[in-house]
Design a protein around this motif. Sequence first.
Motif, mmCIF file in Angstrom:
data_model
loop_
_atom_site.group_PDB
_atom_site.id
_atom_site.type_symbol
_atom_site.label_atom_id
_atom_site.label_comp_id
_atom_site.label_asym_id
_atom_site.label_seq_id
_atom_site.Cartn_x
_atom_site.Cartn_y
_atom_site.Cartn_z
ATOM 1 N N LEU A 47 0.834 -1.199 0.000
ATOM 2 C CA LEU A 47 0.000 0.000 0.000
ATOM 3 C C LEU A 47 0.872 1.253 0.000
ATOM 4 N N PHE A 48 0.736 2.055 -1.051
ATOM 5 C CA PHE A 48 1.455 3.319 -1.137
ATOM 6 C C PHE A 48 0.723 4.355 -0.289
ATOM 7 N N LYS A 49 1.464 5.157 0.459
ATOM 8 C CA LYS A 49 0.853 6.222 1.246
ATOM 9 C C LYS A 49 0.075 7.139 0.312
ATOM 10 N N GLY A 50 -1.166 7.432 0.687
ATOM 11 C CA GLY A 50 -2.029 8.282 -0.118
ATOM 12 C C GLY A 50 -2.894 7.518 -1.097
ATOM 13 N N GLU A 51 -2.666 6.209 -1.244
ATOM 14 C CA GLU A 51 -3.397 5.398 -2.219
ATOM 15 C C GLU A 51 -4.821 5.075 -1.765
ATOM 16 N N PRO A 56 -5.762 8.487 3.553
ATOM 17 C CA PRO A 56 -4.540 8.703 2.783
ATOM 18 C C PRO A 56 -3.269 8.733 3.622
ATOM 19 N N THR A 57 -3.386 8.693 4.946
ATOM 20 C CA THR A 57 -2.180 8.648 5.784
ATOM 21 C C THR A 57 -1.633 7.234 5.903
ATOM 22 N N GLN A 58 -2.438 6.232 5.528
ATOM 23 C CA GLN A 58 -2.006 4.832 5.606
ATOM 24 C C GLN A 58 -1.072 4.500 4.450
ATOM 25 N N GLY A 59 -0.162 3.569 4.687
ATOM 26 C CA GLY A 59 0.704 3.073 3.626
ATOM 27 C C GLY A 59 2.162 3.482 3.797
ATOM 28 N N VAL A 60 2.989 2.903 2.953
ATOM 29 C CA VAL A 60 4.424 3.180 2.941
ATOM 30 C C VAL A 60 4.654 4.422 2.065
ATOM 31 N N GLN A 64 6.879 9.645 -1.474
ATOM 32 C CA GLN A 64 7.289 10.753 -0.629
ATOM 33 C C GLN A 64 8.721 10.611 -0.110
ATOM 34 N N SER A 65 9.184 9.371 0.114
ATOM 35 C CA SER A 65 10.462 9.196 0.810
ATOM 36 C C SER A 65 11.407 8.151 0.230
ATOM 37 N N ILE A 66 10.954 7.349 -0.735
ATOM 38 C CA ILE A 66 11.809 6.236 -1.172
ATOM 39 C C ILE A 66 12.124 6.292 -2.664
ATOM 40 N N LEU A 67 11.108 6.211 -3.519
ATOM 41 C CA LEU A 67 11.322 6.096 -4.962
ATOM 42 C C LEU A 67 11.694 7.441 -5.574
ATOM 43 N N GLY A 68 12.810 7.460 -6.314
ATOM 44 C CA GLY A 68 13.245 8.669 -6.999
ATOM 45 C C GLY A 68 13.847 9.713 -6.083
ATOM 46 N N ILE A 69 14.077 9.356 -4.842
ATOM 47 C CA ILE A 69 14.633 10.285 -3.862
ATOM 48 C C ILE A 69 15.873 9.635 -3.260
ATOM 49 N N LYS A 70 16.918 10.411 -3.086
ATOM 50 C CA LYS A 70 18.159 9.864 -2.523
ATOM 51 C C LYS A 70 18.105 9.873 -0.995
ATOM 52 N N THR A 71 17.205 9.065 -0.481
ATOM 53 C CA THR A 71 17.051 8.928 0.963
ATOM 54 C C THR A 71 18.114 7.967 1.474
ATOM 55 N N PRO A 72 18.775 8.292 2.576
ATOM 56 C CA PRO A 72 19.766 7.361 3.135
ATOM 57 C C PRO A 72 19.133 5.995 3.413
ATOM 58 N N ILE A 73 19.892 4.954 3.150
ATOM 59 C CA ILE A 73 19.382 3.595 3.311
ATOM 60 C C ILE A 73 18.942 3.340 4.750
ATOM 61 N N SER A 74 19.558 3.985 5.701
ATOM 62 C CA SER A 74 19.153 3.800 7.106
ATOM 63 C C SER A 74 17.719 4.293 7.330
ATOM 64 N N ILE A 75 17.333 5.361 6.654
ATOM 65 C CA ILE A 75 15.971 5.887 6.769
ATOM 66 C C ILE A 75 14.989 4.945 6.066
ATOM 67 N N GLN A 78 14.381 2.010 8.180
ATOM 68 C CA GLN A 78 13.504 2.347 9.304
ATOM 69 C C GLN A 78 12.045 2.450 8.869
ATOM 70 N N ILE A 79 11.801 2.961 7.667
ATOM 71 C CA ILE A 79 10.430 3.044 7.140
ATOM 72 C C ILE A 79 9.823 1.650 7.047
ATOM 73 N N PHE A 80 10.576 0.694 6.499
ATOM 74 C CA PHE A 80 10.062 -0.672 6.361
ATOM 75 C C PHE A 80 9.939 -1.366 7.714
ATOM 76 N N ARG A 81 10.906 -1.159 8.589
ATOM 77 C CA ARG A 81 10.809 -1.745 9.937
ATOM 78 C C ARG A 81 9.548 -1.252 10.646
ATOM 79 N N THR A 82 9.309 0.044 10.554
ATOM 80 C CA THR A 82 8.142 0.639 11.201
ATOM 81 C C THR A 82 6.846 0.066 10.630
ATOM 82 N N ALA A 83 6.805 -0.126 9.302
ATOM 83 C CA ALA A 83 5.608 -0.689 8.662
ATOM 84 C C ALA A 83 5.340 -2.107 9.159
#
Length: 132
Positions: A47-51, A56-60, A64-75, A78-83
Motif C-alpha cells: 500500500l502506497f501512502k495516499g493510495e 490517505p495517511t495509511q501506507g508506505v 514521498q520518501s523512497i522512490l526517486g529520492i536519494k534517501t539514506p538507506i538507514s531511513i 527504518q520506514i520498512f521496519r516501522t511498517a
Amino acid sequence: MADIKIALVADADNPDVGDLYLENGTVRLTETLAETVAQTVRVSLLLFKGEWFLDPTQGVPYWQSILGIKTPISIVNQIFRTAILAVTGVKSLDSFNLVTAADRSASLVFACTLTDGTVLRSSDYAPYVIGV
C-alpha cells in the motif's frame, strides 16, 4: 478473528499471489495468527501512502520518501521496519535486511516474533519484492 485468506504463494489452485485463496474451490479464511500477520504485512508493504481514499495517511511513503529520492538507506530501512512493526500481532522484529538488486528492485528479508510466540519468517512465503 479470521480474515479472508489471500494467496501468498502461487500453486495449482492459486496461480496469482495476492488473489483470494481457494481450497477445493472454496474461499478460505486464515486459521492462525501467522497466516493473518503474513498477509497483513504483505498488504501493508504494497500500500502506497495516499493510495487508500478512506485514509490517505495509511501506507508506505514510497513516492514521498523512497522512490526517486536519494534517501539514506538507514531511513529507508527504518520506514520498512516501522511498517512491519505496526501490523497487529507483531511483537518484535528479530532480524531485518533490505537486499537490493542490479535491476533496481529490493527484497525484504525478515523474521518477527508474533504476540502468540510464533516466529514468522519472510522466507516461508513468496518474496517481499519492491520494484519499479
